[in-house]
Design a protein around this motif. Structure first.
Motif, PDB file in Angstrom:
ATOM      1  N   VAL A 116      43.656  37.476  10.976  1.00 53.75           N
ATOM      2  CA  VAL A 116      42.954  38.609  10.343  1.00 53.75           C
ATOM      3  C   VAL A 116      43.430  39.969  10.869  1.00 53.75           C
ATOM      4  O   VAL A 116      43.106  41.000  10.299  1.00 53.75           O
ATOM      5  CB  VAL A 116      41.413  38.502  10.488  1.00 53.75           C
ATOM      6  N   PHE A 117      44.211  39.954  11.957  1.00 51.82           N
ATOM      7  CA  PHE A 117      44.815  41.186  12.491  1.00 51.82           C
ATOM      8  C   PHE A 117      46.334  41.020  12.545  1.00 51.82           C
ATOM      9  O   PHE A 117      46.932  41.005  13.631  1.00 51.82           O
ATOM     10  CB  PHE A 117      44.282  41.505  13.894  1.00 51.82           C
ATOM     11  N   PRO A 118      46.999  40.891  11.387  1.00 49.36           N
ATOM     12  CA  PRO A 118      48.447  40.611  11.383  1.00 49.36           C
ATOM     13  C   PRO A 118      49.292  41.736  11.963  1.00 49.36           C
ATOM     14  O   PRO A 118      50.443  41.525  12.343  1.00 49.36           O
ATOM     15  CB  PRO A 118      48.756  40.409   9.895  1.00 49.36           C
ATOM     16  N   GLU A 119      48.724  42.935  12.052  1.00 52.32           N
ATOM     17  CA  GLU A 119      49.472  44.083  12.570  1.00 52.32           C
ATOM     18  C   GLU A 119      49.456  44.152  14.099  1.00 52.32           C
ATOM     19  O   GLU A 119      50.157  44.975  14.705  1.00 52.32           O
ATOM     20  CB  GLU A 119      48.891  45.380  11.984  1.00 52.32           C
ATOM     21  N   ILE A 120      48.652  43.289  14.738  1.00 47.33           N
ATOM     22  CA  ILE A 120      48.508  43.294  16.197  1.00 47.33           C
ATOM     23  C   ILE A 120      49.287  42.139  16.815  1.00 47.33           C
ATOM     24  O   ILE A 120      49.249  41.017  16.324  1.00 47.33           O
ATOM     25  CB  ILE A 120      47.009  43.170  16.589  1.00 47.33           C
ATOM     26  N   LYS A 121      49.961  42.421  17.935  1.00 45.69           N
ATOM     27  CA  LYS A 121      50.671  41.363  18.666  1.00 45.69           C
ATOM     28  C   LYS A 121      49.672  40.549  19.488  1.00 45.69           C
ATOM     29  O   LYS A 121      48.841  41.119  20.197  1.00 45.69           O
ATOM     30  CB  LYS A 121      51.719  41.967  19.610  1.00 45.69           C
ATOM     31  N   PHE A 122      49.775  39.231  19.388  1.00 45.09           N
ATOM     32  CA  PHE A 122      48.898  38.321  20.127  1.00 45.09           C
ATOM     33  C   PHE A 122      49.708  37.462  21.084  1.00 45.09           C
ATOM     34  O   PHE A 122      50.751  36.926  20.715  1.00 45.09           O
ATOM     35  CB  PHE A 122      48.159  37.393  19.158  1.00 45.09           C
ATOM     36  N   ASN A 123      49.210  37.313  22.304  1.00 45.02           N
ATOM     37  CA  ASN A 123      49.727  36.327  23.240  1.00 45.02           C
ATOM     38  C   ASN A 123      48.646  35.270  23.439  1.00 45.02           C
ATOM     39  O   ASN A 123      47.501  35.605  23.798  1.00 45.02           O
ATOM     40  CB  ASN A 123      50.055  36.954  24.595  1.00 45.02           C
ATOM     41  N   LEU A 124      48.970  34.011  23.171  1.00 41.83           N
ATOM     42  CA  LEU A 124      48.051  32.907  23.440  1.00 41.83           C
ATOM     43  C   LEU A 124      48.447  32.322  24.785  1.00 41.83           C
ATOM     44  O   LEU A 124      49.502  31.683  24.915  1.00 41.83           O
ATOM     45  CB  LEU A 124      48.130  31.840  22.347  1.00 41.83           C
ATOM     46  N   VAL A 125      47.642  32.588  25.801  1.00 37.41           N
ATOM     47  CA  VAL A 125      47.970  32.189  27.174  1.00 37.41           C
ATOM     48  C   VAL A 125      47.278  30.866  27.480  1.00 37.41           C
ATOM     49  O   VAL A 125      46.042  30.777  27.482  1.00 37.41           O
ATOM     50  CB  VAL A 125      47.539  33.280  28.185  1.00 37.41           C
ATOM     51  N   GLU A 126      48.078  29.834  27.731  1.00 37.36           N
ATOM     52  CA  GLU A 126      47.542  28.485  27.935  1.00 37.36           C
ATOM     53  C   GLU A 126      48.372  27.770  29.001  1.00 37.36           C
ATOM     54  O   GLU A 126      49.602  27.778  28.949  1.00 37.36           O
ATOM     55  CB  GLU A 126      47.569  27.708  26.611  1.00 37.36           C
ATOM     56  N   ARG A 127      47.698  27.152  29.972  1.00 38.70           N
ATOM     57  CA  ARG A 127      48.413  26.527  31.091  1.00 38.70           C
ATOM     58  C   ARG A 127      48.956  25.137  30.757  1.00 38.70           C
ATOM     59  O   ARG A 127      49.934  24.696  31.350  1.00 38.70           O
ATOM     60  CB  ARG A 127      47.511  26.451  32.325  1.00 38.70           C
ATOM     61  N   MET A 128      48.314  24.431  29.792  1.00 41.14           N
ATOM     62  CA  MET A 128      48.748  23.063  29.484  1.00 41.14           C
ATOM     63  C   MET A 128      49.900  23.063  28.485  1.00 41.14           C
ATOM     64  O   MET A 128      49.766  23.569  27.367  1.00 41.14           O
ATOM     65  CB  MET A 128      47.575  22.240  28.937  1.00 41.14           C
ATOM     66  N   GLU A 129      50.999  22.459  28.887  1.00 46.42           N
ATOM     67  CA  GLU A 129      52.227  22.491  28.079  1.00 46.42           C
ATOM     68  C   GLU A 129      52.049  21.817  26.713  1.00 46.42           C
ATOM     69  O   GLU A 129      52.534  22.322  25.698  1.00 46.42           O
ATOM     70  CB  GLU A 129      53.362  21.805  28.848  1.00 46.42           C
ATOM     71  N   LYS A 130      51.330  20.702  26.672  1.00 49.85           N
ATOM     72  CA  LYS A 130      51.190  20.002  25.386  1.00 49.85           C
ATOM     73  C   LYS A 130      50.355  20.819  24.408  1.00 49.85           C
ATOM     74  O   LYS A 130      50.613  20.818  23.206  1.00 49.85           O
ATOM     75  CB  LYS A 130      50.631  18.588  25.568  1.00 49.85           C
ATOM     76  N   ARG A 131      49.360  21.547  24.927  1.00 50.84           N
ATOM     77  CA  ARG A 131      48.585  22.422  24.046  1.00 50.84           C
ATOM     78  C   ARG A 131      49.440  23.603  23.567  1.00 50.84           C
ATOM     79  O   ARG A 131      49.270  24.073  22.444  1.00 50.84           O
ATOM     80  CB  ARG A 131      47.324  22.920  24.757  1.00 50.84           C
ATOM     81  N   CYS A 132      50.332  24.064  24.418  1.00 46.99           N
ATOM     82  CA  CYS A 132      51.248  25.143  24.012  1.00 46.99           C
ATOM     83  C   CYS A 132      52.131  24.685  22.849  1.00 46.99           C
ATOM     84  O   CYS A 132      52.397  25.464  21.926  1.00 46.99           O
ATOM     85  CB  CYS A 132      52.116  25.592  25.188  1.00 46.99           C
ATOM     86  N   SER A 133      52.558  23.437  22.893  1.00 47.14           N
ATOM     87  CA  SER A 133      53.356  22.890  21.787  1.00 47.14           C
ATOM     88  C   SER A 133      52.545  22.891  20.496  1.00 47.14           C
ATOM     89  O   SER A 133      53.051  23.223  19.422  1.00 47.14           O
ATOM     90  CB  SER A 133      53.812  21.463  22.109  1.00 47.14           C
ATOM     91  N   PHE A 134      51.262  22.517  20.613  1.00 51.82           N
ATOM     92  CA  PHE A 134      50.369  22.539  19.450  1.00 51.82           C
ATOM     93  C   PHE A 134      50.232  23.959  18.908  1.00 51.82           C
ATOM     94  O   PHE A 134      50.312  24.196  17.691  1.00 51.82           O
ATOM     95  CB  PHE A 134      48.991  21.975  19.832  1.00 51.82           C
ATOM     96  N   LEU A 135      50.024  24.921  19.798  1.00 53.89           N
ATOM     97  CA  LEU A 135      49.845  26.320  19.394  1.00 53.89           C
ATOM     98  C   LEU A 135      51.099  26.873  18.720  1.00 53.89           C
ATOM     99  O   LEU A 135      51.005  27.574  17.700  1.00 53.89           O
ATOM    100  CB  LEU A 135      49.487  27.180  20.617  1.00 53.89           C
ATOM    101  N   GLU A 136      52.259  26.552  19.272  1.00 55.31           N
ATOM    102  CA  GLU A 136      53.521  27.023  18.677  1.00 55.31           C
ATOM    103  C   GLU A 136      53.715  26.441  17.283  1.00 55.31           C
ATOM    104  O   GLU A 136      54.157  27.125  16.354  1.00 55.31           O
ATOM    105  CB  GLU A 136      54.699  26.662  19.589  1.00 55.31           C
ATOM    106  N   ASN A 137      53.376  25.166  17.144  1.00 52.40           N
ATOM    107  CA  ASN A 137      53.479  24.502  15.849  1.00 52.40           C
ATOM    108  C   ASN A 137      52.546  25.159  14.832  1.00 52.40           C
ATOM    109  O   ASN A 137      52.937  25.410  13.684  1.00 52.40           O
ATOM    110  CB  ASN A 137      53.137  23.014  16.004  1.00 52.40           C
TER     111      ASN A 137
END
Length: 224
Positions: A103-124
């Motif tokens: 809903v805020f496409p003009e804003i840069k977002f960083n999703l900070v997550e320590r678990m690598e497998k969840r990071c893979s999910f987020l990137e996907n």
């Protein structure tokens, strides 16, 4: 019926009419991914479609108007400054970060997550939803460089203690904001009393989550 809940809920959250179709399509796709990978990655406490819509998507977007105002105040006249970054700390399955990024496409977002497998999910998910404003950061909050972010948000996080709030204050820029999704006001007051030597002042914005009239939700706003 289910799709109507999402569309009506997005309208109640204040999302502009001309964005509803696009955002609802992205969120439906996101929900499918959560349901698909939930058991493997332990992303949310439910895989029921309507519960995901109400308790996770709409809950994440309930402070849309509040955040829109805060972002406007922080960016001020620097609308073309691409350095403004909002971070979702301990993003987990991407809540509230992914709905907010949609809903805020003009804003840069960083999703900070320590678990690598969840990071893979987020990137996907970011790729699948076409969220070009999202970057996934595989780090613990403690390892994030200082003064990295203009605004920090988090949800379904452990209670704020002195160690955690000091970490968050370290990684937010001077003049920046920490916005914490919280539940009952009485619990917030107890929690904030425990860290008043670090955070003497804070603001609470009451939130209204569509279809969750009986559940108290608030946004705690802390300025650095």
């Amino acid at each position: 019926m289910s799709e109507d809940i999402l569309i009506r809920g997005l309208k109640k959250c204040g999302i502009a009419e001309d964005r509803i179709a696009e955002v609802s399509e992205k969120m439906e796709r996101y929900i499918k991914e959560i349901i698909l990978f939930n058991s493997a990655y332990n992303l949310t406490n439910t895989s029921d479609h309507d519960e995901l819509v109400i308790r996770h998507i709409l809950d994440s977007l309930a402070p849309y108007n509040v955040l829109k105002t805060l972002i406007g105040e922080l960016t001020g006249d620097c609308k073309n400054d691409n350095s403004f970054t909002l971070a979702d700390i301990g993003s987990g399955g991407g809540l509230p970060g992914i709905p907010l990024a949609a809903v805020f496409p003009e804003i840069k977002f960083n999703l900070v997550e320590r678990m690598e497998k969840r990071c893979s999910f987020l990137e996907n998910c970011a790729a699948l939803l076409g969220l070009k404003n999202v970057q996934v950061v595989n780090l613990q909050a403690e390892a994030v460089p200082e003064e990295s972010y203009d605004l920090i948000t988090f949800r379904a996080f452990r209670p704020l203690d002195k160690k955690m709030i000091k970490t968050l204050l370290r990684i937010v820029k001077k003049g920046g904001l920490i916005c914490a999704y919280k539940a009952k006001l009485e619990n917030i007051q107890v929690e904030m009393e425990g860290i008043k030597t670090v955070v003497p002042e804070y603001k609470v914005e009451k939130l209204s989550v569509p279809y969750l009239d009986d559940v108290e939700r608030n946004l705690v706003i802390i300025k650095k």
